[in-house]
Design an enzyme around this catalytic site. Sequence first.
Site, mmCIF file in Angstrom:
data_model
loop_
_atom_site.group_PDB
_atom_site.id
_atom_site.type_symbol
_atom_site.label_atom_id
_atom_site.label_comp_id
_atom_site.label_asym_id
_atom_site.label_seq_id
_atom_site.Cartn_x
_atom_site.Cartn_y
_atom_site.Cartn_z
ATOM 1 N N TYR A 79 -0.982 6.619 -22.189
ATOM 2 C CA TYR A 79 0.203 7.422 -21.795
ATOM 3 C C TYR A 79 0.152 8.589 -21.824
ATOM 4 O O TYR A 79 -1.424 9.218 -21.720
ATOM 5 C CB TYR A 79 1.375 7.380 -22.824
ATOM 6 C CG TYR A 79 2.766 6.855 -22.657
ATOM 7 C CD1 TYR A 79 3.392 6.595 -21.308
ATOM 8 C CD2 TYR A 79 3.023 6.060 -23.242
ATOM 9 C CE1 TYR A 79 4.325 6.066 -20.888
ATOM 10 C CE2 TYR A 79 3.797 4.943 -23.017
ATOM 11 C CZ TYR A 79 4.695 5.096 -22.056
ATOM 12 O OH TYR A 79 5.973 4.282 -22.027
ATOM 13 N N GLU A 81 2.069 11.454 -19.773
ATOM 14 C CA GLU A 81 2.778 12.488 -19.001
ATOM 15 C C GLU A 81 2.504 13.058 -18.618
ATOM 16 O O GLU A 81 2.474 14.264 -19.991
ATOM 17 C CB GLU A 81 4.625 11.869 -19.214
ATOM 18 C CG GLU A 81 4.793 10.425 -19.009
ATOM 19 C CD GLU A 81 6.319 9.875 -20.489
ATOM 20 O OE1 GLU A 81 6.278 9.469 -20.833
ATOM 21 O OE2 GLU A 81 7.412 10.987 -20.447
ATOM 22 N N ASP A 256 7.936 10.383 5.922
ATOM 23 C CA ASP A 256 6.874 8.912 5.242
ATOM 24 C C ASP A 256 5.877 8.133 6.513
ATOM 25 O O ASP A 256 6.791 7.875 6.930
ATOM 26 C CB ASP A 256 8.119 7.827 5.225
ATOM 27 C CG ASP A 256 8.327 6.889 4.032
ATOM 28 O OD1 ASP A 256 7.263 7.045 4.385
ATOM 29 O OD2 ASP A 256 8.673 6.417 3.979
ATOM 30 N N THR A 285 3.059 5.192 1.026
ATOM 31 C CA THR A 285 2.405 4.523 0.144
ATOM 32 C C THR A 285 0.823 4.267 0.184
ATOM 33 O O THR A 285 -0.218 4.682 1.100
ATOM 34 C CB THR A 285 2.928 3.078 0.026
ATOM 35 O OG1 THR A 285 2.832 2.657 2.241
ATOM 36 C CG2 THR A 285 4.274 2.889 0.339
ATOM 37 N N LYS A 288 -0.697 -0.405 2.005
ATOM 38 C CA LYS A 288 -0.314 -1.113 3.738
ATOM 39 C C LYS A 288 -1.636 -0.519 4.170
ATOM 40 O O LYS A 288 -2.556 -1.362 4.044
ATOM 41 C CB LYS A 288 0.754 -0.085 4.260
ATOM 42 C CG LYS A 288 2.168 -0.514 3.072
ATOM 43 C CD LYS A 288 3.092 0.339 3.862
ATOM 44 C CE LYS A 288 4.875 -0.563 3.019
ATOM 45 N NZ LYS A 288 4.937 0.784 2.508
ATOM 46 N N ARG A 294 -1.570 -1.165 -5.162
ATOM 47 C CA ARG A 294 0.079 -0.422 -4.982
ATOM 48 C C ARG A 294 0.413 0.383 -5.818
ATOM 49 O O ARG A 294 0.142 0.236 -6.424
ATOM 50 C CB ARG A 294 0.860 -1.997 -5.318
ATOM 51 C CG ARG A 294 0.909 -3.364 -4.540
ATOM 52 C CD ARG A 294 1.569 -4.677 -5.069
ATOM 53 N NE ARG A 294 2.548 -4.243 -4.022
ATOM 54 C CZ ARG A 294 2.922 -4.274 -3.006
ATOM 55 N NH1 ARG A 294 1.824 -5.112 -2.562
ATOM 56 N NH2 ARG A 294 3.683 -4.713 -2.252
HETATM 57 N N1 DSN Z 1 8.616 -3.348 2.150
HETATM 58 C C1 DSN Z 1 7.860 -2.148 3.659
HETATM 59 C C2 DSN Z 1 7.576 -2.602 4.067
HETATM 60 O O1 DSN Z 1 7.925 -4.356 4.667
HETATM 61 O O2 DSN Z 1 8.198 -2.040 5.152
HETATM 62 C C3 DSN Z 1 8.969 -1.024 3.191
HETATM 63 O O3 DSN Z 1 8.790 -0.502 2.033
#
Ligand code: DSN
Length: 491
Positions: A79, A81, A256, A285, A288, A294
Amino acid sequence: MTADPVTSNAAAPGAEYAETASAAYRAALQVIESVEPRIAAATRKELADQRDSLKLIASENYASPAVLLTMGSWFSDKYAEGTIGHRFYAGCQNVDTVERLAAEHARELFGAPYAYVQPHSGIDANLVAFWAILATRVEVPELAALGAKHVNDLSEADWEKLRNKLGNQRLLGMSLDAGGHLTHGFRPNISGKMFHQRSYGTDPNTGFLDYGAVADAAREFKPLIIVAGYSAYPRRVDFAKMREIADEVGATLMVDMAHFAGLVAGKVFTGDEDPVPHAHVTTTTTHKSLRGPRGGMVLAQPEYSDAVDKGCPMVLGGPLSHVMAAKAVALAEARQPAFQAYAQRVADNAQALADGFLKRDAQLVTGGTDNHIVLLDVTSFGLTGRQAESALLDAGIVTNRNSVPADPNGAWYTSGIRLGTPALTTRGFEADDFDRVADLIVDVLSNTQPSATPGGVSKAKYTLADGTAERVHAASAELLEANPLYPGLTL
Ligand code: DSN
């Protein structure tokens, strides 16, 4: 095929790396097998399925063994925090090292003054950003006006007044069917319940973002926050223009960049197309196009960094320290020159995929792409997105259905298929391979018929002409074998 040492996607520099990773995975699976063999079997099957299909989901990728192995560590048990050097638990010295390194890599990679690497996902990153902006723009001035230092010092009545103010702010974001994201203020998501939201769309004739219309909407609506960024828009955005619009109406610009962070990191998007210097707050994120574990991340200009740094306890609980460690590894990989070459190939390959469709007379939203996304309008094949998605899956091609602007089939059946190049580019696919992929997709869709129903034509059911799935599977197997996933890694 180009060697990519990051993913060990080539014989030459990655041979012993793959062998070491193989040994680690074999040992791990043996241990898991002794406790819950079905999970070991599902894990093996997942690798086999990913190896054997054409993965074209624009938001997916293949992380390196180094990133994946980093997640399976003892940091999972800790932990932590709080924030670096300021934790609510003892014994966080090693988590501090991990978080400090991940944040340092993020700042260096993106040229950001401040980076917060704790968010567990994109929605968490966006919630941290929203609340950091609300804290900076609404809470801090209100506390000052009331002569208070902390929310706990307020009377019940003043606290209620502040809560009402916090819950009564406006947000302008890209509409869902133009390619925006659910977390940008849409009602089914908490962001839509937190804010009064209005959307900006794209030009109905060209499908391109219409900056004049965004400016008009901003002037009329006067939002506290303008969100730029998308998950299904196949074009670049001029973030300098978006910042001008935000400045004119006194809004905070939040970008974003979850989908295209890899193209920013890889210097494909620079200048006005790089959101980081233009946005007050940038979220992403990490899994991607950035090809990490993730998770999520927030980058901020100095005036927002104190508030972002309070993401825990403001929005988050204990950080996933094992994932922060994997973020550090992935960000270190993205700082290598090989990542810039990868990012450029992602964009070049999207262009090749789009050209492949256009020369076969398929319809693309905006008529093409200049990022990593191709949005195929499947109505010219007489199909819904749902039918196209399922028929492609029957032939071993993994995609996801997606709305197109002003979609006549709504958000469930949709009229589009969203395709992305990050994953197959990681495998080593090049322009010719993507031309072949376009050919295979057109083959499947041209041989798919919607089923008749008593009331007309089904939006979900379909038939695929005999032999199509087998023919396409065989052709994609050739492409997949020529571009192996984790070559040398045997379980
Ligand atoms: N789920 C993601 C996507 O496929 O673009 C975005 O949250």
